[in-house]
Each structure stands twice: as C-alpha cells, then as structure tokens.
Write a protein that holds these residues in place. Structure first.
Motif, PDB file in Angstrom:
ATOM      1  N   PHE A 123      -3.778  16.297 -10.379  1.00 41.30           N
ATOM      2  CA  PHE A 123      -4.898  15.538  -9.845  1.00 41.30           C
ATOM      3  C   PHE A 123      -5.930  15.184 -10.906  1.00 41.30           C
ATOM      4  CE2 PHE A 123      -3.295  17.659  -6.003  1.00 41.30           C
ATOM      5  CZ  PHE A 123      -3.141  16.545  -5.191  1.00 41.30           C
ATOM      6  N   TYR A 124      -5.862  15.826 -12.083  1.00 40.38           N
ATOM      7  CA  TYR A 124      -6.853  15.607 -13.131  1.00 40.38           C
ATOM      8  C   TYR A 124      -6.209  15.753 -14.495  1.00 40.38           C
ATOM      9  CZ  TYR A 124      -9.109  18.565  -9.511  1.00 40.38           C
ATOM     10  OH  TYR A 124      -9.490  19.160  -8.357  1.00 40.38           O
ATOM     11  N   LYS A 125      -6.959  15.319 -15.493  1.00 38.20           N
ATOM     12  CA  LYS A 125      -6.664  15.721 -16.858  1.00 38.20           C
ATOM     13  C   LYS A 125      -7.280  17.113 -17.009  1.00 38.20           C
ATOM     14  CE  LYS A 125      -6.306  11.284 -18.994  1.00 38.20           C
ATOM     15  NZ  LYS A 125      -6.857  10.053 -18.562  1.00 38.20           N
ATOM     16  N   LYS A 126      -6.719  17.916 -17.884  1.00 32.72           N
ATOM     17  CA  LYS A 126      -7.137  19.314 -18.012  1.00 32.72           C
ATOM     18  C   LYS A 126      -8.642  19.464 -18.270  1.00 32.72           C
ATOM     19  CE  LYS A 126      -6.286  23.581 -20.523  1.00 32.72           C
ATOM     20  NZ  LYS A 126      -5.539  24.221 -21.611  1.00 32.72           N
ATOM     21  N   ASN A 127      -9.194  18.683 -19.193  1.00 34.01           N
ATOM     22  CA  ASN A 127     -10.623  18.819 -19.516  1.00 34.01           C
ATOM     23  C   ASN A 127     -11.507  18.488 -18.325  1.00 34.01           C
ATOM     24  OD1 ASN A 127     -10.159  19.681 -22.116  1.00 34.01           O
ATOM     25  ND2 ASN A 127     -10.316  17.635 -23.003  1.00 34.01           N
ATOM     26  N   GLU A 128     -11.144  17.484 -17.552  1.00 32.09           N
ATOM     27  CA  GLU A 128     -11.907  17.122 -16.360  1.00 32.09           C
ATOM     28  C   GLU A 128     -11.841  18.253 -15.323  1.00 32.09           C
ATOM     29  OE1 GLU A 128     -12.306  13.430 -13.205  1.00 32.09           O
ATOM     30  OE2 GLU A 128     -10.385  13.772 -14.189  1.00 32.09           O
TER      31      GLU A 128
END
Length: 186
Positions: A123-128
C-alpha cells in the motif's frame, strides 16, 4: 430519558479502509463487532476494489471527510475503544491524530499497521509507511503488526542472530509504544 436508562453496548470506532469482499477493513470490523455484541462506528479512510487474488484500485477518502467522520462520532457517542487499520496517506494520518489527540489518554487505541495485503500488494513505499506509523505513534497506541510488518518497522530482519525480543526492543525504542506481534510461530 428512556435511552439513557437502557443498557449501552460497548462501542468502538473503527478507522480503516473498505474491502468490498468484506474480508478485511471496516466490513470485517463491523462483522466481528456484531458477533461480540459490540456497536461499531466507522470512519472510512479509503475504498478498495479487490477480490481474493488482487487489489485493482485504492481511492483515498479526502482527509477532511475522514476528520469529520471521526469528530462527529466522538461528539455523539461514548466510545470505549478505537481501532485503526489501513491509512495510506500522511494527510489522513495527520487529521486522525488531530481528531484523537484529546482522547488518546482516555480511550484505548489499537493500530493494525497494515503494510501489504494478504495477496502481497504493497500500500506504500517503505519510507512513507514508516513516516505514517511514526506519526500515529504520537497517540501512544497499542500496535499489532504481523511479523513481516514488525520486521519492516524495526528495520531488522528476523534471523538466527535477531530474535523476536530484539525486534520488540527496537520497536519500543523507535516508537515508544506497546507492540503485540502477530503471526509468530513457536
């Protein structure tokens, strides 16, 4: 007056996404609440289009609508607990934190920090993802990540040199909250 004299069921507020298959998200929270005799209020964060094999689309509910849903529910109902699921927008998490900051010491909050679906859609990029979870940790909730999510959140991979206890210590240090890791086999 009669309403006040009647037994009030335990009431929770579920802040999560909509799963059109009812296998997760708001629909699953409503089903579980009903089976436990609990009343479930809802604040929708996103709408998914999915089946058992794939998530086709995710539409975020505008953050001001999410905030409004939470605020209006908390104004009218005595909420006994809050469960937070899928939040895949930093704007939405900021509105959630703003709405709940005055309640976080009075009402227990449980966060299921969803990173990917059961059919492996991220659902996201890791940093987000890490920024969203760090922001929601300001409410001092109980987090219930699965072992994969705990590994991502702690920035540690479970292996013979890294134990569940090591991951738990790192999670506590980073987020300063309580964690219960799910899906761990003995």
């Amino acid at each position: 007056m009669l309403r006040k004299l009647m037994h009030r069921p335990t009431t929770i507020l579920s802040i999560a996404g909509s799963d059109n298959t009812s296998g997760a998200g708001i629909q699953a929270d409503i089903k579980i609440s009903k089976s436990l005799g609990t009343y479930c209020l809802t604040a929708l964060t996103c709408v998914t289009s999915q089946n058992s094999e794939n998530i086709i689309n995710v539409f975020n509910v505008p953050s001001n609508i999410v905030e409004s849903q939470i605020n209006i529910s908390l104004q009218e109902y005595k909420v006994d607990g809050i469960k937070i699921g899928l939040i895949n927008s930093l704007k939405i998490v900021e509105k959630i934190c703003k709405s709940l900051k005055n309640y976080s010491k009075k009402i227990p909050i449980v966060v299921d920090p969803i990173y990917r679906s059961t059919n492996n859609r991220y659902f996201y990029k890791k940093n987000e993802y890490l920024r969203i979870i760090k922001e929601i940790s300001k409410l001092n909730p109980f987090f219930t990540p699965n072992i994969f999510e705990a590994s991502v959140l702690s920035n540690m991979k479970l292996n013979p040199k890294v134990s569940i206890e090591d991951i738990m210590k790192n999670l506590s240090k980073i987020y300063q909250c309580n964690f219960v890791i799910t899906g761990v086999e003995n």
